[in-house]
Scaffold this motif. Structure first.
Motif: not given
Ligand SMILES: C[S@@+](CC[C@H](N)C(=O)[O-])C[C@H]1O[C@@H](n2cnc3c(N)ncnc32)[C@H](O)[C@@H]1O
Length: 268
Positions: A76, A78, A82, A107, A112, A130-132, A135, A156, A158, A176-178, A211
């Motif tokens: 994402l 920044p 945030t 996440g 950042c 992070d799960v990615s 990233a 992960d 979750l 800052n989750p999805p 989340f």
């Molecule tokens: C909204 S972005 C925030 C990125 C960064 N922290 C920021 O504020 O710019 C959410 C992050 O959560 C990660 N994410 C999504 N599902 C996840 C999971 N199940 N476990 C851990 N991280 C996860 C995504 O890959 C992404 O990098």
């Protein structure tokens, strides 16, 4: 034609004069060698802008809290709101007891949040997950370029079976989750939808607070007594997130600089 003339000519039917001046400024600052290139290179960058690619993915950098973070389409970009979350955390750390503050970020994205906190507060022990894989690669590159000391790890959040990988408790948990329900995709601009990672943005319509629920449960096990959870959220569900945390915490909604209900601070 010069660099500036070419960019103005190529973009004039697609963007306002103000937007074009901004793009020229960013390209000159972040891609200093570009001006030495030729017309075909400049035109191809204009094409990417016209195709709605965010300028940060074109230059490969995004500013955050005075630092420059490497970004690509695994992370994402920044956001300014945030930075406000990071400001709150910095203030909280400064006011707290002396000694090392142990922090978990959930996440990582570009890294950042944890990197900025660690750079501004060297007496912090910061873990970010992070799960990615993509990233995490970007976040680790930023950690090394900016000379911070954050540990980045794959997890992960979750999947509760993975929680056993955490040892000890944290003073601060931040995320800052999805948080955008899939059904809101149609309302989003093409430059976000077609470029930024959907894993970072979207949640299932049936469980948009997943989340926040999981982090609440996780904090029950891994947040110290007197610890604090800092969360960014969708302006439309801040009250619902607060309600989740109000059950066991003293939770407060904080508005961002645009007056939108954007952050939750929950104290144990
Ligand atoms: C909204 S972005 C925030 C990125 C960064 N922290 C920021 O504020 O710019 C959410 C992050 O959560 C990660 N994410 C999504 N599902 C996840 C999971 N199940 N476990 C851990 N991280 C996860 C995504 O890959 C992404 O990098």
């Amino acid at each position: 034609m010069t660099f500036e003339e070419t960019i103005k000519e190529e973009l004039k039917d697609h963007f306002t004069k103000r937007e074009i001046s901004y793009y020229i400024k960013v390209l000159i600052e972040d891609m200093p060698l570009l001006k030495d290139g030729g017309k075909s290179e400049w035109v191809s960058i204009c094409k990417r802008l016209i195709d709605q690619e965010p300028i940060q993915y074109i230059t490969g950098v995004a500013p955050f809290y005075g630092y420059f973070f490497q970004v690509d389409n695994n992370v994402l970009i920044p956001r300014p709101e945030t930075e406000e979350l990071v400001y709150l955390i910095n203030e909280h750390i400064k006011k707290g007891n002396k000694g090392t503050t142990r922090i978990l970020e959930i996440g990582s994205g570009s890294g950042c949040i944890p990197i900025t906190i660690n750079l501004l507060n060297p007496d912090t022990d910061v873990l970010s997950v992070d799960v990615s894989a993509g990233a995490l690669e970007v976040a680790r590159a930023n950690n090394s370029k900016l000379e911070s000391n954050v540990i980045f790890r794959s997890c992960d959040i979750l999947d509760e079976d993975k929680w056993t990988g955490f040892s000890g408790k944290f003073d601060i948990i931040v995320s800052n989750p999805p948080y955008i329900p899939n059904k809101e995709k149609s309302l989003m601009s093409a430059n976000v939808l077609d470029n930024e990672p959907h894993l970072a943005l979207f949640v299932e319509d049936a469980d948009p607070l997943i989340f926040y629920d999981k982090i609440m449960k996780f904090a029950g096990e891994y947040l110290k007594e007197n610890g604090t959870v800092f969360l960014e959220c969708n302006e439309y569900n801040a009250k619902d997130v607060k309600a989740i945390y109000d059950e066991e915490y003293s939770a407060e909604i904080i508005k961002d600089m645009q007056g939108k209900e954007r952050m939750i601070i929950a104290r144990k």
